[in-house]
Design a protein around this motif. Structure first.
Motif: not given
Length: 307
Positions: A143, A204, A207, A277-279, A287, A290
């Motif tokens: 992060t 992930f 994320e 949330w995931v590219s 969500w 992940i």
């Protein structure tokens, strides 16, 4: 269970009453650098003695280790009957090591004799579990941000003063929220504490932590003074298992948290749950992609009552 008024639900007495130490000498979930979460199952026939011993040991430890460690005791509610929980708050791993080296950790982490009997006999063999939690900080486990790389003042990496090597600086969980300290709750001031455990999908992991911190702060901002959520990383256990400590003023605040989650008005914070949330480079997803399905577990603690 204590005070009840015509305008409020019954409230559990916050765990701060378990020690005579003043508030500025207490370590808790907001200002501690790490928490050892211990649980144990009381053996049949030892209920009264185990709770009496818990009280004496908690009071003794908090007096001996004032300012260096704070131990708070809780009962598990709506789960396994006669399962006790202790949250041992410390400023750092260095302090844990210092207590162990000086022998002061024996009362915190090991069996001993008490006025009510032998501590180890009061609990089911093999039931004692310790989990080490440290507050999440941006920069850990993928992060890191560009700002951290460009500005040393916000970087979690510092130089170890003894070894001269890069060191990750863990910061207290209270720094996770923009809420003023007097509008937050912690393990010493909350009426009840819910510990939510969740496993993140390794693919992930970054994320998932961004999502977790966003959801936690949404709750903090919308439940000012009624509920405070902090995120912790599990150390020396399962990889990418995280823990939310959800501190509530009273048990009925759970209805307010449910109401916050169910809101559908334009200003509702639930948008955090439905956004991606995931590219797209990783295939996209919300969500539910992940979080490891079926991994979420909630345990409710109520502070043991010394009165």
């Amino acid at each position: 269970m204590t005070q009840t008024t015509a305008n409020s639900a019954p409230a559990f007495r916050p765990a701060a009453h378990q020690t005579a130490q003043p508030a500025d000498r207490l370590l808790h979930s907001g200002n501690a650098g790490l928490i050892v979460a211990r649980s144990a199952q009381i053996a049949p026939g030892y209920g009264v003695r185990a709770r009496e011993a818990t009280r004496k040991i908690v009071e003794s430890c908090n007096e001996r280790c004032a300012g260096e460690a704070t131990v708070l005791a809780y009962e598990e509610a709506f789960g396994v009957r006669d399962r006790l929980h202790w949250l041992i708050h410390l400023p750092s791993l260095e302090q844990y090591g210092a207590l162990a080296a000086g022998g002061d950790a024996s009362g915190l982490f090991g069996g001993q004799e008490s006025a009510t009997g032998v501590w180890d006999e009061m609990f089911e063999p093999g039931s004692v579990r310790d989990t080490l939690l440290i507050p999440h900080r941006w920069g850990i486990f993928g992060t890191a941000t560009e700002a951290m790389a460009q500005d040393e003042s916000v970087s979690p990496v510092v130089t170890d003063p003894v070894r001269g090597l890069p060191r990750f600086e863990v910061r207290p969980a209270r720094e996770q929220t923009a809420m003023a300290p007097d509008r937050t709750l912690n393990t010493a001031t909350a009426g009840v504490v819910m510990r939510r455990t969740v496993d993140f999908d390794y693919r992930f992991r970054a994320e998932a932590r961004v999502f977790a911190r966003t959801v936690a702060e949404n709750m903090n901002l919308n439940m000012e003074g009624l509920a405070t959520v902090y995120l912790y990383e599990e150390m020396f256990g399962r990889m990418d298992r995280a823990h939310f400590l959800i501190h509530m003023a009273s048990l009925d605040v759970m209805y307010l948290l449910m109401g916050l989650d169910a809101r559908t008005d334009p200003d509702a914070p639930r948008a955090s749950f439905v956004q991606d949330w995931v590219s797209m480079e990783k295939g996209g997803g919300a969500w539910d992609r992940i979080i490891v399905q079926g991994s979420t577990r909630d345990t409710l603690f109520t502070p043991q009552n010394w009165s």
